[in-house]
Enzyme design. Structure first.
Site, PDB file in Angstrom:
ATOM      1  N   TRP A 129     -14.444  -4.284  -0.475  1.00 15.08           N
ATOM      2  CA  TRP A 129     -13.263  -4.359   0.384  1.00 15.08           C
ATOM      3  C   TRP A 129     -13.452  -5.393   1.498  1.00 15.08           C
ATOM      4  O   TRP A 129     -12.530  -6.142   1.832  1.00 15.08           O
ATOM      5  CB  TRP A 129     -12.974  -2.977   0.957  1.00 15.08           C
ATOM      6  CG  TRP A 129     -11.762  -2.872   1.831  1.00 15.08           C
ATOM      7  CD1 TRP A 129     -10.907  -3.877   2.220  1.00 15.08           C
ATOM      8  CD2 TRP A 129     -11.251  -1.680   2.432  1.00 15.08           C
ATOM      9  NE1 TRP A 129      -9.903  -3.378   3.020  1.00 15.08           N
ATOM     10  CE2 TRP A 129     -10.093  -2.031   3.167  1.00 15.08           C
ATOM     11  CE3 TRP A 129     -11.658  -0.351   2.432  1.00 15.08           C
ATOM     12  CZ2 TRP A 129      -9.351  -1.091   3.885  1.00 15.08           C
ATOM     13  CZ3 TRP A 129     -10.924   0.582   3.136  1.00 15.08           C
ATOM     14  CH2 TRP A 129      -9.779   0.214   3.855  1.00 15.08           C
ATOM     15  N   ARG A 166     -14.042  -4.275  -6.750  1.00 16.49           N
ATOM     16  CA  ARG A 166     -14.427  -5.344  -5.831  1.00 16.49           C
ATOM     17  C   ARG A 166     -14.805  -4.704  -4.499  1.00 16.49           C
ATOM     18  O   ARG A 166     -14.418  -3.566  -4.207  1.00 16.49           O
ATOM     19  CB  ARG A 166     -13.284  -6.342  -5.625  1.00 16.49           C
ATOM     20  CG  ARG A 166     -11.989  -5.747  -5.046  1.00 16.49           C
ATOM     21  CD  ARG A 166     -10.925  -6.815  -4.919  1.00 16.49           C
ATOM     22  NE  ARG A 166      -9.636  -6.272  -4.449  1.00 16.49           N
ATOM     23  CZ  ARG A 166      -8.572  -7.025  -4.211  1.00 16.49           C
ATOM     24  NH1 ARG A 166      -8.623  -8.342  -4.371  1.00 16.49           N
ATOM     25  NH2 ARG A 166      -7.436  -6.471  -3.797  1.00 16.49           N
ATOM     26  N   ASP A 204      -6.781  -1.760  -6.217  1.00 14.43           N
ATOM     27  CA  ASP A 204      -7.703  -1.065  -5.299  1.00 14.43           C
ATOM     28  C   ASP A 204      -7.353   0.414  -5.182  1.00 14.43           C
ATOM     29  O   ASP A 204      -7.369   0.981  -4.081  1.00 14.43           O
ATOM     30  CB  ASP A 204      -7.646  -1.713  -3.912  1.00 14.43           C
ATOM     31  CG  ASP A 204      -8.057  -3.178  -3.918  1.00 14.43           C
ATOM     32  OD1 ASP A 204      -8.717  -3.605  -4.876  1.00 14.43           O
ATOM     33  OD2 ASP A 204      -7.689  -3.905  -2.967  1.00 14.43           O
ATOM     34  N   GLN A 257       0.852  -1.191   0.000  1.00 18.47           N
ATOM     35  CA  GLN A 257       0.000   0.000   0.000  1.00 18.47           C
ATOM     36  C   GLN A 257       0.888   1.241   0.000  1.00 18.47           C
ATOM     37  O   GLN A 257       1.862   1.321   0.746  1.00 18.47           O
ATOM     38  CB  GLN A 257      -0.901   0.000   1.226  1.00 18.47           C
ATOM     39  CG  GLN A 257      -1.903  -1.147   1.261  1.00 18.47           C
ATOM     40  CD  GLN A 257      -2.569  -1.253   2.623  1.00 18.47           C
ATOM     41  OE1 GLN A 257      -1.892  -1.398   3.638  1.00 18.47           O
ATOM     42  NE2 GLN A 257      -3.890  -1.197   2.644  1.00 18.47           N
TER      43      GLN A 257
END
Length: 393
Positions: free
Chosen positions: A321, A319, A255, A205
């Site tokens: 989470w 999608r 994401d 991330q």
């Protein structure tokens, strides 16, 4: 060819299929900017408080400047000055072209604030390299190497909240710009987490921007990263936070637009890139409260992929989470159930057209949507990711 076109037309008509659900005109009617921005307050007892964000306007004479011989050296110094001035009048920080290296933390309690670049967005750059796999101690040394944050500064509590974490990693603290103030506006800036392709395709991330408060506006922005580029969030998990994004560009591979906010993305571009992760990338990962109708809305926008994905189309639009459910699995009505409508937008090549929605993050819950007559679009036992009147593919 005629048979193929007829089949495609059938598949794109409501209700679609469990793998690719399509809204009818009547079902799509509530999913407008006005609908997403109608409510404020607590999820348990929302109040009607319509927000109608207007185009961001900047005054000829800003309150603070960054860059040049008479301006602050960096944006954080200007934010600190705005916080200390206080009051309820909107303040403006004008940022001269250049690259400003380091983080920017905007604390709750800052007056209504506009941070705007002077000139083209690609020439006004806020950049830093952060990786969520760093420990909190490593994160603190990296972020505060020059003493940017000190006890008594407005953003010191934000810095300390991450520096003193007892978790193994810095996680979502790994963000270049982090905002917790309401009525915040960003315009004409590029924010880049420059970790980019320096790491493997694993879980790294690396946020460019994280917003945590209500009535946040982005206009003419460029947000660049790889995993988790833009977190449109709500720091208070019990309260609604609204985010408006217009005429902006967001780039990433995993994401890279995510969070629990009620966010509307209008006339913007989202680009899935393969330079670090060459297959299976995901754009959106909403984390909507399970009994709230409004998560993300994408309208009049472009969703595209780079040449790598166009050659081997395995990309996903999004999608759910399913945050916080790794130990329990998805719990209907308890676990967040991401909500998203992509409507009136262009979908470019590079995506898996048969299964454009991926299994949920955190739980790997398989994607499935209701397609039965009279379906409940908010049934907690099904996904809430929809399309309406898009073109392309």
């Amino acid at each position: 060819m005629k048979t193929v076109l007829l089949l495609l037309a059938t598949l794109l008509a409501a209700p679609g299929s469990p793998a690719r659900p399509i809204l009818s005109d009547a079902e799509a009617a509530p999913f407008t900017e006005a609908g997403y921005f109608r409510y404020a307050g607590a999820y348990e007892n929302p109040v009607v408080d319509p927000w109608q964000p207007q185009p961001i306007r900047t005054p000829r004479h800003p309150d603070f400047r960054v860059g040049g011989s008479h301006g602050f050296a960096d944006v954080q110094q200007a934010v600190n000055a705005a916080y200390r001035r206080g009051g309820t009048r909107r303040l403006t920080i004008a940022v001269r072209p250049g690259t400003y290296t380091g983080t920017v933390f905007i604390p709750a309690g800052t007056p209504p604030l506009t941070i705007a670049g002077e000139g083209r967005a690609d020439r006004v750059r806020l950049a830093f390299t952060l990786d969520a796999t760093s420990t909190p101690a490593q994160w603190a040394r990296q972020v505060n190497a020059t003493g940017r944050y000190a006890a008594g500064d407005p953003a010191w509590p934000m810095f300390q909240s991450c520096a003193t974490k007892t978790t193994a990693t810095a996680a979502l603290c790994a963000t270049v710009v982090w905002a917790q103030s309401t009525d915040l506006q960003f315009k004409g800036l590029t924010i880049t987490n420059t970790l980019l392709d320096t790491v493997d395709r694993g879980t790294h991330q690396a946020l460019a921007l994280r917003t945590d408060a209500d009535r946040t506006q982005l206009e003419d922005m460029r947000l660049i990263g790889r995993q988790d580029t833009f977190l449109a969030n709500a720091d208070d998990t019990a309260a609604i936070a609204r985010v408006s994004v217009r005429h902006s560009y967001v780039e990433g591979d995993t994401d890279f637009v995510f969070g629990r906010a009620a966010a509307v993305f209008d006339s913007s571009e989202f680009r899935l890139v393969s330079s670090r992760k060459e297959s299976g990338g995901v754009i959106f990962a909403p984390n909507t409260q399970p009994h709230f109708r409004y998560g993300f809305l994408v309208t009049n926008s472009r969703i595209v992929a780079d040449a790598g994905y166009r050659a081997a189309p395995t990309g996903h639009l999004g999608r759910a989470w399913d945050q916080g459910a790794s130990a329990t699995g998805y719990l209907p009505g308890v676990t967040p159930n991401g909500q998203l409508v992509i409507r009136d937008s262009y979908l470019g090549p590079g995506f898996d057209t048969a299964a454009p929605w991926a299994p949920a993050a955190t739980t790997a819950r398989p994607f499935t949507a209701r397609v039965d007559p009279g379906r409940d679009l908010n049934d907690v036992n099904y996904n809430r990711l929809w399309e309406y009147r898009n073109h392309g593919w």
